[in-house]
Design a protein around this motif. Structure first.
Motif, PDB file in Angstrom:
ATOM      1  N   GLU A 105       0.822  -1.211   0.000  1.00  0.00           N
ATOM      2  CA  GLU A 105       0.000   0.000   0.000  1.00  0.00           C
ATOM      3  C   GLU A 105       0.860   1.266   0.000  1.00  0.00           C
ATOM      4  OE1 GLU A 105      -3.295   2.074   2.973  1.00  0.00           O
ATOM      5  OE2 GLU A 105      -2.905  -0.070   3.103  1.00  0.00           O
ATOM      6  N   ASP A 106       1.933   1.263   0.780  1.00  0.00           N
ATOM      7  CA  ASP A 106       2.825   2.431   0.826  1.00  0.00           C
ATOM      8  C   ASP A 106       3.558   2.613  -0.502  1.00  0.00           C
ATOM      9  OD1 ASP A 106       2.099   2.998   3.454  1.00  0.00           O
ATOM     10  OD2 ASP A 106       3.767   1.851   4.298  1.00  0.00           O
ATOM     11  N   LEU A 107       4.054   1.513  -1.073  1.00  0.00           N
ATOM     12  CA  LEU A 107       4.744   1.606  -2.364  1.00  0.00           C
ATOM     13  C   LEU A 107       3.794   2.090  -3.453  1.00  0.00           C
ATOM     14  CD1 LEU A 107       7.190   1.218  -4.161  1.00  0.00           C
ATOM     15  CD2 LEU A 107       6.599  -1.222  -4.321  1.00  0.00           C
ATOM     16  N   ALA A 108       2.591   1.546  -3.494  1.00  0.00           N
ATOM     17  CA  ALA A 108       1.614   1.974  -4.501  1.00  0.00           C
ATOM     18  C   ALA A 108       1.268   3.452  -4.330  1.00  0.00           C
ATOM     19  CB  ALA A 108       0.353   1.117  -4.419  1.00  0.00           C
ATOM     20  N   GLY A 109       1.151   3.916  -3.102  1.00  0.00           N
ATOM     21  CA  GLY A 109       0.866   5.329  -2.858  1.00  0.00           C
ATOM     22  C   GLY A 109       1.977   6.241  -3.358  1.00  0.00           C
ATOM     23  N   LEU A 110       3.226   5.857  -3.118  1.00  0.00           N
ATOM     24  CA  LEU A 110       4.363   6.651  -3.607  1.00  0.00           C
ATOM     25  C   LEU A 110       4.409   6.664  -5.127  1.00  0.00           C
ATOM     26  CD1 LEU A 110       7.143   5.410  -1.132  1.00  0.00           C
ATOM     27  CD2 LEU A 110       5.977   7.637  -1.104  1.00  0.00           C
ATOM     28  N   LEU A 111       4.193   5.507  -5.745  1.00  0.00           N
ATOM     29  CA  LEU A 111       4.210   5.426  -7.211  1.00  0.00           C
ATOM     30  C   LEU A 111       3.060   6.212  -7.828  1.00  0.00           C
ATOM     31  CD1 LEU A 111       5.123   1.665  -7.560  1.00  0.00           C
ATOM     32  CD2 LEU A 111       6.548   3.595  -8.308  1.00  0.00           C
ATOM     33  N   HIS A 112       1.876   6.161  -7.214  1.00  0.00           N
ATOM     34  CA  HIS A 112       0.723   6.903  -7.731  1.00  0.00           C
ATOM     35  C   HIS A 112       1.003   8.395  -7.712  1.00  0.00           C
ATOM     36  CE1 HIS A 112      -3.300   8.881  -7.240  1.00  0.00           C
ATOM     37  NE2 HIS A 112      -3.443   8.257  -8.394  1.00  0.00           N
ATOM     38  N   ARG A 113       1.542   8.890  -6.606  1.00  0.00           N
ATOM     39  CA  ARG A 113       1.848  10.320  -6.518  1.00  0.00           C
ATOM     40  C   ARG A 113       2.851  10.728  -7.602  1.00  0.00           C
ATOM     41  NH1 ARG A 113       5.372  11.168  -2.404  1.00  0.00           N
ATOM     42  NH2 ARG A 113       6.900  11.353  -4.058  1.00  0.00           N
ATOM     43  N   GLN A 114       3.884   9.925  -7.816  1.00  0.00           N
ATOM     44  CA  GLN A 114       4.870  10.237  -8.846  1.00  0.00           C
ATOM     45  C   GLN A 114       4.226  10.242 -10.228  1.00  0.00           C
ATOM     46  OE1 GLN A 114       7.213  11.692  -7.079  1.00  0.00           O
ATOM     47  NE2 GLN A 114       8.842  10.773  -8.289  1.00  0.00           N
ATOM     48  N   ALA A 115       3.348   9.281 -10.499  1.00  0.00           N
ATOM     49  CA  ALA A 115       2.679   9.212 -11.804  1.00  0.00           C
ATOM     50  C   ALA A 115       1.781  10.424 -12.026  1.00  0.00           C
ATOM     51  CB  ALA A 115       1.880   7.912 -11.922  1.00  0.00           C
ATOM     52  N   VAL A 116       1.032  10.808 -10.999  1.00  0.00           N
ATOM     53  CA  VAL A 116       0.161  11.992 -11.099  1.00  0.00           C
ATOM     54  C   VAL A 116       1.020  13.230 -11.351  1.00  0.00           C
ATOM     55  CG1 VAL A 116      -1.358  13.534  -9.775  1.00  0.00           C
ATOM     56  CG2 VAL A 116      -1.751  11.063  -9.744  1.00  0.00           C
ATOM     57  N   ASP A 117       2.096  13.380 -10.584  1.00  0.00           N
ATOM     58  CA  ASP A 117       2.976  14.539 -10.757  1.00  0.00           C
ATOM     59  C   ASP A 117       3.603  14.580 -12.149  1.00  0.00           C
ATOM     60  OD1 ASP A 117       2.363  15.246  -8.159  1.00  0.00           O
ATOM     61  OD2 ASP A 117       4.329  14.690  -7.335  1.00  0.00           O
ATOM     62  N   ALA A 118       3.806  13.402 -12.752  1.00  0.00           N
ATOM     63  CA  ALA A 118       4.391  13.334 -14.098  1.00  0.00           C
ATOM     64  C   ALA A 118       3.365  13.623 -15.187  1.00  0.00           C
ATOM     65  CB  ALA A 118       5.021  11.957 -14.326  1.00  0.00           C
ATOM     66  N   GLY A 119       2.068  13.636 -14.830  1.00  0.00           N
ATOM     67  CA  GLY A 119       1.035  13.940 -15.812  1.00  0.00           C
ATOM     68  C   GLY A 119       0.252  12.750 -16.327  1.00  0.00           C
ATOM     69  N   VAL A 120       0.312  11.618 -15.629  1.00  0.00           N
ATOM     70  CA  VAL A 120      -0.476  10.448 -16.021  1.00  0.00           C
ATOM     71  C   VAL A 120      -1.938  10.699 -15.680  1.00  0.00           C
ATOM     72  CG1 VAL A 120      -0.877   7.983 -15.578  1.00  0.00           C
ATOM     73  CG2 VAL A 120       1.469   8.870 -15.729  1.00  0.00           C
TER      74      VAL A 120
END
Length: 181
Positions: A105-120
């Motif tokens: 859950e923590d890893l997915a949360g970090l990856l989601h934030r990075q993807a959103v910040d990148a414009g996904v």
């Protein structure tokens, strides 16, 4: 810019979406759940995977939220301690290594934030219902009838829970269709 549709917003889908976006693709992720799914098992991150977290920009945060193993003990059937160590575990090796363990859950949360910040772009509470292969792109529609940006390709990061297979493709008048392999 080429469009890519990723089905599934778990660790693999989020990582793929982030790196595709970083490399110039327009990425849409479709996820059946209403948000990034919580829960799951702890994940050990070792070797090359540490490099991926570092290059993704989340290694420092992953280290902050890692689990804190302090050792292990072996008990007999009656609960009496037979053996104890504070320097390693059978599952993760030495506790003083660079490897980390963190909750999925923590890893997915970090990856989601990075993807959103990148414009996904994310479409939660939805799934891919159809896939139509055309000579230059894939057409797709979600289970809610929302068309995705005509992707040049799409990636599926897990089998569907219902059937364990790709969604059925429909035939179009322009060409025979099939689910991507």
């Amino acid at each position: 810019m080429q469009n890519v549709l990723v089905s599934g917003a778990s660790v693999a889908g989020l990582t793929l979406a982030y790196w595709l976006r970083r490399n110039g693709f327009a990425v849409t992720v479709v996820e059946r759940a209403p948000a990034v799914r919580p829960g799951g098992q702890a994940i050990d991150v070792r070797g090359a995977a540490l490099d991926v977290l570092d290059r993704t920009g989340i290694l420092a945060e992953a280290r902050q939220v890692r689990t804190r193993m302090r050792g292990m003990a072996m008990l007999d059937a009656g609960g009496k301690e037979l053996w104890r160590t504070t320097d390693h575990t059978f599952s993760s090796g030495r506790l003083d290594s660079e490897d980390i363990e963190l909750l999925r859950e923590d890893l997915a949360g970090l990856l989601h934030r990075q993807a959103v910040d990148a414009g996904v772009e994310f479409l939660f509470g939805d799934s891919v219902a159809t896939s139509t292969r055309r000579p230059t792109a894939y057409g797709s529609a979600s289970s809610r009838g929302r068309p995705a940006r005509s992707p040049s390709c799409w990636a599926r990061t897990a089998c569907t829970r219902r059937s364990g297979s790709w969604p059925s493709a429909r035939r179009s008048s322009s060409s025979a269709t099939s689910a991507p392999t």
